[in-house]
Scaffold this active site. Structure first.
Site, PDB file in Angstrom:
ATOM      1  N   GLU A 128       0.994  -1.241  -0.165  1.00 40.38           N
ATOM      2  CA  GLU A 128      -0.101  -0.098   0.039  1.00 40.38           C
ATOM      3  C   GLU A 128       0.697   1.227   0.178  1.00 40.38           C
ATOM      4  OE1 GLU A 128      -3.362   2.093   2.810  1.00 40.38           O
ATOM      5  OE2 GLU A 128      -2.620   0.217   3.393  1.00 40.38           O
ATOM      6  N   HIS A 129       1.831   1.227   0.948  1.00 45.04           N
ATOM      7  CA  HIS A 129       2.871   2.328   0.997  1.00 45.04           C
ATOM      8  C   HIS A 129       4.272   2.053   0.721  1.00 45.04           C
ATOM      9  CE1 HIS A 129      -0.494   3.425   3.795  1.00 45.04           C
ATOM     10  NE2 HIS A 129      -0.380   4.511   3.221  1.00 45.04           N
TER      11      HIS A 129
ATOM     12  N   ASP B 196      -0.052  10.535   4.136  1.00 39.63           N
ATOM     13  CA  ASP B 196      -1.414  10.522   4.937  1.00 39.63           C
ATOM     14  C   ASP B 196      -2.048  11.831   5.302  1.00 39.63           C
ATOM     15  OD1 ASP B 196      -1.085   7.664   4.863  1.00 39.63           O
ATOM     16  OD2 ASP B 196      -1.049   7.498   6.956  1.00 39.63           O
TER      17      ASP B 196
ATOM     18  N   GLU C 163     -12.041 -20.566 -28.229  1.00 38.86           N
ATOM     19  CA  GLU C 163     -12.707 -20.329 -26.951  1.00 38.86           C
ATOM     20  C   GLU C 163     -13.820 -21.110 -26.774  1.00 38.86           C
ATOM     21  OE1 GLU C 163     -13.109 -16.064 -26.383  1.00 38.86           O
ATOM     22  OE2 GLU C 163     -11.515 -16.045 -25.000  1.00 38.86           O
TER      23      GLU C 163
ATOM     24  N   HIS D 125     -20.274 -16.755 -31.431  1.00 41.95           N
ATOM     25  CA  HIS D 125     -19.226 -15.579 -31.844  1.00 41.95           C
ATOM     26  C   HIS D 125     -18.799 -15.561 -33.265  1.00 41.95           C
ATOM     27  CE1 HIS D 125     -20.081 -14.248 -27.838  1.00 41.95           C
ATOM     28  NE2 HIS D 125     -18.906 -13.689 -27.688  1.00 41.95           N
TER      29      HIS D 125
END
Length: 165
Positions: A63-64, A97, A151, A156
Site C-alpha cells: 500500500e505504501h 497520509d 474459446e 461468436h
C-alpha cells in the site's frame, strides 16, 4: 493486521533497524499493537542487489512504499506495484497520509498488483466505441473466427462468418 517490511541490501542496516525498533517500542503509545503486528506481519528481506530488492517490492505490492536509497528516483522506475511511493529520507508515509495531498484510498493486501489508488477516473463512466469498415472486417474476420472457435464460442465465430457468406 498492518505489516512493516524492510527490504535492504545491507545486513548492517537490517540489524540496526531491528535494534531501533526495540528501542522505539519502549516509547510508543501503541507498543502492544505494534509488537503484535510486527510479530505477525513484520519482516526483513536481505536482498543480494538492488534488482532483487525491486523485484521483492513488486511482489509484495505494498500500500505504501518508501524508497530510501542514494537515488530513489532511479529505483522508482522499476516499481510497478505500489499504492503510493515515497521518495527519499524526507518523504515518509505520514507525509502522504496527512499533508502532501495525494489520495489516501490505496490498494491493500497486494492488490496494488492490479488496482490503482482511488482517483477521479473511478467516478467517470466510460464506454468503448468500435467501428470497422466492411473491408477492415473482411481483412480480420478469419482471425476473429479462429479466436472465437478456440474459446469454444461458435456463435461468436458464426456472427462474423455470416457477414461474408
Amino acid at each position: 493486521m498492518a505489516s512493516a517490511i524492510l527490504i535492504t541490501t545491507s545486513k548492517l542496516l537490517a540489524e540496526q533497524v531491528s535494534e531501533e525498533i526495540e528501542a522505539f517500542l519502549t516509547k510508543l503509545s501503541r507498543a502492544d499493537i505494534i509488537r503484535k503486528s510486527l510479530d505477525s506481519y513484520g519482516y526483513t528481506f536481505l536482498a543480494d542487489n538492488m534488482a532483487e530488492a525491486v523485484e521483492a517490492a513488486n511482489a509484495i505490492a505494498s500500500e505504501h512504499l518508501e524508497i530510501i536509497t542514494r537515488n530513489p528516483y532511479e529505483v522508482m522506475t522499476g516499481i510497478r506495484n505500489a499504492g503510493a511511493i515515497f521518495l527519499g529520507a524526507y518523504s515518509s508515509e505520514p507525509l502522504g497520509d496527512y499533508y502532501a495531498g495525494p489520495n489516501h484510498i490505496l490498494p491493500t493486501n497486494r492488490t496494488a498488483r492490479f488496482f490503482s489508488p482511488l482517483s477521479v477516473d473511478d467516478f467517470v463512466k466510460k464506454t468503448s466505441l468500435i467501428s470497422y469498415s466492411e473491408q477492415a472486417l473482411r481483412d480480420a474476420h478469419e482471425d476473429i473466427e479462429l479466436f472465437a472457435k478456440s474459446e469454444g464460442l461458435t456463435a461468436h465465430a458464426n456472427s462474423i462468418a455470416v457477414r461474408f457468406e
